[in-house]
Design an enzyme around this catalytic site. Structure first.
Site, PDB file in Angstrom:
ATOM      1  N   PHE A   2       0.859  -1.188   0.000  1.00 41.07           N
ATOM      2  CA  PHE A   2       0.000   0.000   0.000  1.00 41.07           C
ATOM      3  C   PHE A   2       0.889   1.229   0.000  1.00 41.07           C
ATOM      4  O   PHE A   2       1.638   1.461   0.946  1.00 41.07           O
ATOM      5  CB  PHE A   2      -0.949   0.057   1.207  1.00 41.07           C
ATOM      6  N   ASP A  43       9.424   2.846   2.021  1.00 46.13           N
ATOM      7  CA  ASP A  43       8.220   3.596   2.371  1.00 46.13           C
ATOM      8  C   ASP A  43       7.945   3.375   3.859  1.00 46.13           C
ATOM      9  O   ASP A  43       7.404   2.342   4.256  1.00 46.13           O
ATOM     10  CB  ASP A  43       7.038   3.144   1.512  1.00 46.13           C
ATOM     11  N   LYS A  46       2.436  10.731   7.455  1.00 43.88           N
ATOM     12  CA  LYS A  46       1.592  10.468   8.630  1.00 43.88           C
ATOM     13  C   LYS A  46       2.077  11.190   9.895  1.00 43.88           C
ATOM     14  O   LYS A  46       1.800  12.361  10.054  1.00 43.88           O
ATOM     15  CB  LYS A  46       1.438   8.954   8.823  1.00 43.88           C
TER      16      LYS A  46
HETATM   17  C1  LIG Z   1      -0.804   5.915   4.426  1.00 40.53           C
HETATM   18  C2  LIG Z   1       0.280   5.422   3.563  1.00 40.53           C
HETATM   19  C3  LIG Z   1       0.586   6.033   2.340  1.00 40.53           C
HETATM   20  C4  LIG Z   1      -0.256   7.145   1.753  1.00 40.53           C
HETATM   21  O1  LIG Z   1      -0.330   8.254   2.583  1.00 40.53           O
HETATM   22  P1  LIG Z   1      -1.496   9.358   2.336  1.00 40.53           P
HETATM   23  O2  LIG Z   1      -1.086  10.483   3.255  1.00 40.53           O
HETATM   24  O3  LIG Z   1      -2.787   8.721   2.737  1.00 40.53           O
HETATM   25  O4  LIG Z   1      -1.450   9.725   0.899  1.00 40.53           O
HETATM   26  C5  LIG Z   1       1.662   5.559   1.628  1.00 40.53           C
HETATM   27  N1  LIG Z   1       2.401   4.533   2.080  1.00 40.53           N
HETATM   28  C6  LIG Z   1       2.139   3.919   3.255  1.00 40.53           C
HETATM   29  C7  LIG Z   1       3.004   2.792   3.709  1.00 40.53           C
HETATM   30  C8  LIG Z   1       1.065   4.327   4.031  1.00 40.53           C
HETATM   31  O5  LIG Z   1       0.764   3.699   5.171  1.00 40.53           O
END
Ligand SMILES: *Cc1c(COP(=O)(O)O)cnc(C)c1O
Length: 409
Positions: A148, A233, A262
């Site tokens: 994700f 990520d 986040k």
């Molecule tokens: C939440 C998340 C994203 C996307 O972040 P948004 O601020 O919702 O665009 C990307 N990668 C990971 C691993 C995430 O948990």
């Protein structure tokens, strides 16, 4: 100015009112939050709930952490937005602090996580053409199944989730998907066109899927040998959640490119960043990438305060110590309503015995017990409390989980 304590409308009325006017791209639990402090949120009727989700790790420091709120207030009273047409007096401190915290050289400030991922894809491609010498428009990026990384059209192009993809094509080419935690498949997918390997060190959305020990070390070795970038990520796994500043630190690995989001915004403003070695982020020149809001003074002030909180090590230590209590509690419930779980620090994916209920049903029962969690992928619930949670609060959440599991079907 006084803040009204109650909405004029009830929770039920507000939920009903959303129906016709709000896009249905979410299916929230039936609670309408009106205020929050620390680990606790309060609904419109004044009922209190222990927050065991923490905005999917956007609230690692809890709701309205005093130091973060103070930083935001102070900045609101002085300067909020300049655009990058001009310098602002908060950006240097933010970039210096984040580079020092992560051990990398350069920072590209953005806003949302998806934007950080998009930015990293662009930077990796440019780096591949400029530095590595990949022929124009031939660069590939290797990603993992179950990933994700966000919701943009390019990012859903390499999602394995049908709900995220179906109906949104045509998709962006240039991605190769391999199974997560499969080094042989990863090695086979990397070739001379590979700009980088983009993975989550722990897959959060997939249900807190933790790769085998040694996986991240080997990804680092493979990417180094192949002369391509390791892009981690850590938008959800980073900034204290797993008991370290970064999840890659559990294997003492430093990626070439790190994606943060986040919790970087302290639960106040959206702040994300690409943090990388100078040789990599240095490929961007003026006009080649940007964002009106990226690096704005309010975001930079809040994110600097987040970096200061993390620099103390206190939150990483709490996540590590209380993570042991979380693990012990889940271990005791395994075979008693839980079929399996995975945890690291204050983060867990818990597979519910389907005979007892779906993840959604368990989340709804926990809501009635005053505990907020959210299901992910059918029978799994994710626990990610604020790192400020006390041991007593954690035990009470685990007791509530035990209670709803023992209620059975
Ligand atoms: C939440 C998340 C994203 C996307 O972040 P948004 O601020 O919702 O665009 C990307 N990668 C990971 C691993 C995430 O948990």
């Amino acid at each position: 100015m006084t803040v009204p304590t109650r909405s004029a409308r009830s929770s039920a009325e507000l939920i009903r009112a959303e129906g016709p006017v709000l896009a249905h791209n979410y299916h929230p639990l039936p609670v309408v939050v009106a205020r929050a402090e620390g680990t606790w949120v309060e609904d419109v009727e004044g009922r209190r709930y222990l927050d065991m989700l923490a905005g999917y790790s956007a609230l690692n420091f809890g709701h309205r952490h005093p130091k973060l709120i103070e930083a935001a207030h102070r900045q609101l009273d002085r300067l909020t937005l300049t655009s990058r047409a001009f310098h602002n007096d908060r950006l240097a401190e933010f970039a210096e602090g984040l580079a020092e915290l992560t051990g990398l050289d350069m920072v590209l400030p953005m806003n949302t996580g998806a934007e950080a991922v998009e930015s990293a894809i662009k930077v990796a491609r440019k780096w591949a053409y400029r530095v590595k010498g990949v022929p124009s428009d031939q660069a590939t990026i290797v990603v993992a199944d179950g990933n994700f990384h966000g919701r943009t059209t390019t990012i859903v192009s390499f999602s394995g989730d049908p709900a995220a993809r179906d109906g949104f094509g045509p998709f962006t080419p240039g991605f190769r998907t391999v199974p997560y935690n499969d080094l042989a498949a990863l090695e086979a997918a990397i070739d001379e066109t590979t700009a980088g390997v983009l993975i989550e060190p722990i897959q959060g959305e997939a249900g807190v899927v933790i790769p085998d020990d040694g996986y991240l070390t080997r990804v680092r070795e493979l990417t180094r040998q192949a002369g391509c970038l390791f892009i981690a990520d850590e938008i959800q796994s980073g900034l204290g959640r797993t008991g370290r500043t970064l999840a890659v630190e559990h294997e003492s690995v430093l990626p070439d490119v790190l994606l943060l989001g986040k919790a970087l915004g302290g639960g106040i403003v959206p702040v994300s960043a690409v943090v990388a070695r100078r040789e990599v982020l240095g490929v961007l020149g003026p006009g080649e990438h940007g964002s009106t809001f990226g690096g704005n003074p309010l975001s930079a002030a809040v994110a600097s305060a987040v970096v200061d909180l993390l620099a103390t090590g206190e939150f990483q230590r709490r996540a590590s110590e209380l993570g042991e209590a979380l693990d012990a509690g889940l271990s005791a419930l395994t075979g008693r309503g839980i079929t399996a779980y995975r945890s690291r620090g204050l983060w867990a994916g818990v597979d519910i015995d389907p005979a007892i209920g779906t993840g959604r049903e368990i989340s709804e029962r926990l809501l009635r017990e005053g505990v907020l969690v959210k299901d992910t992928h059918g029978s799994t619930i994710r626990l990610a409390p604020p790192l400020t949670i006390t041991r007593e609060e954690l035990h009470s959440a685990l007791a509530s989980l035990e209670k709803v599991l023992l209620q059975g079907t």
